[in-house]
Design a protein around this motif. Structure first.
Motif, PDB file in Angstrom:
ATOM      1  N   HIS A   1       0.138  80.795 -51.674  1.00  0.00           N
ATOM      2  CA  HIS A   1      -0.112  79.424 -52.118  1.00  0.00           C
ATOM      3  C   HIS A   1       0.961  78.476 -51.567  1.00  0.00           C
TER       4      HIS A   1
ATOM      5  N   PRO B   1       3.466  79.739 -58.573  1.00  0.00           N
ATOM      6  CA  PRO B   1       2.631  79.856 -57.375  1.00  0.00           C
ATOM      7  C   PRO B   1       3.022  81.067 -56.539  1.00  0.00           C
ATOM      8  N   SER B   2       2.009  81.690 -55.942  1.00  0.00           N
ATOM      9  CA  SER B   2       2.262  82.860 -55.105  1.00  0.00           C
ATOM     10  C   SER B   2       2.819  82.430 -53.754  1.00  0.00           C
TER      11      SER B   2
ATOM     12  N   LYS C   1       0.248  77.863 -47.871  1.00  0.00           N
ATOM     13  CA  LYS C   1      -0.808  76.872 -47.665  1.00  0.00           C
ATOM     14  C   LYS C   1      -0.305  75.463 -47.929  1.00  0.00           C
ATOM     15  N   ILE C   2       0.495  75.283 -48.969  1.00  0.00           N
ATOM     16  CA  ILE C   2       1.047  73.967 -49.287  1.00  0.00           C
ATOM     17  C   ILE C   2       1.936  73.476 -48.149  1.00  0.00           C
TER      18      ILE C   2
END
Length: 79
Positions: free
Chosen positions: A17, A13-14, A20-21
């Protein structure tokens, strides 16, 4: 944490990402806690009806957004 690329197209995951999580995880946890404790405290002091829902809605959005932002910053630091 590194993830090995294999034949099944796994990806790492970037940072965006993970950011956001972190925000969504912090927002959801505080939202549930504020609903439980907010309703209990409003009923205890005698707030009913539309005033109850308005007060709960406002405090949920304020506190969950704040904690979500802090969790997003933490996830960004770890990235």
């Amino acid at each position: 944490m590194l993830v090995a690329l294999g034949p099944y197209a796994q990806f790492q995951p970037s940072c965006f990402h993970l950011l956001k999580i972190g925000f969504v995880m912090g927002w959801a946890v505080v939202m549930v806690v504020r609903v439980i404790f907010g309703i209990f405290s409003c009923l205890r002091i005698g707030i009913w009806g539309p005033a109850l829902m308005g007060g709960i809605r406002k405090t949920i959005m304020q506190s969950s957004s704040t904690f979500g932002t802090f969790m997003a910053i933490r996830m960004d630091i770890l990235c």
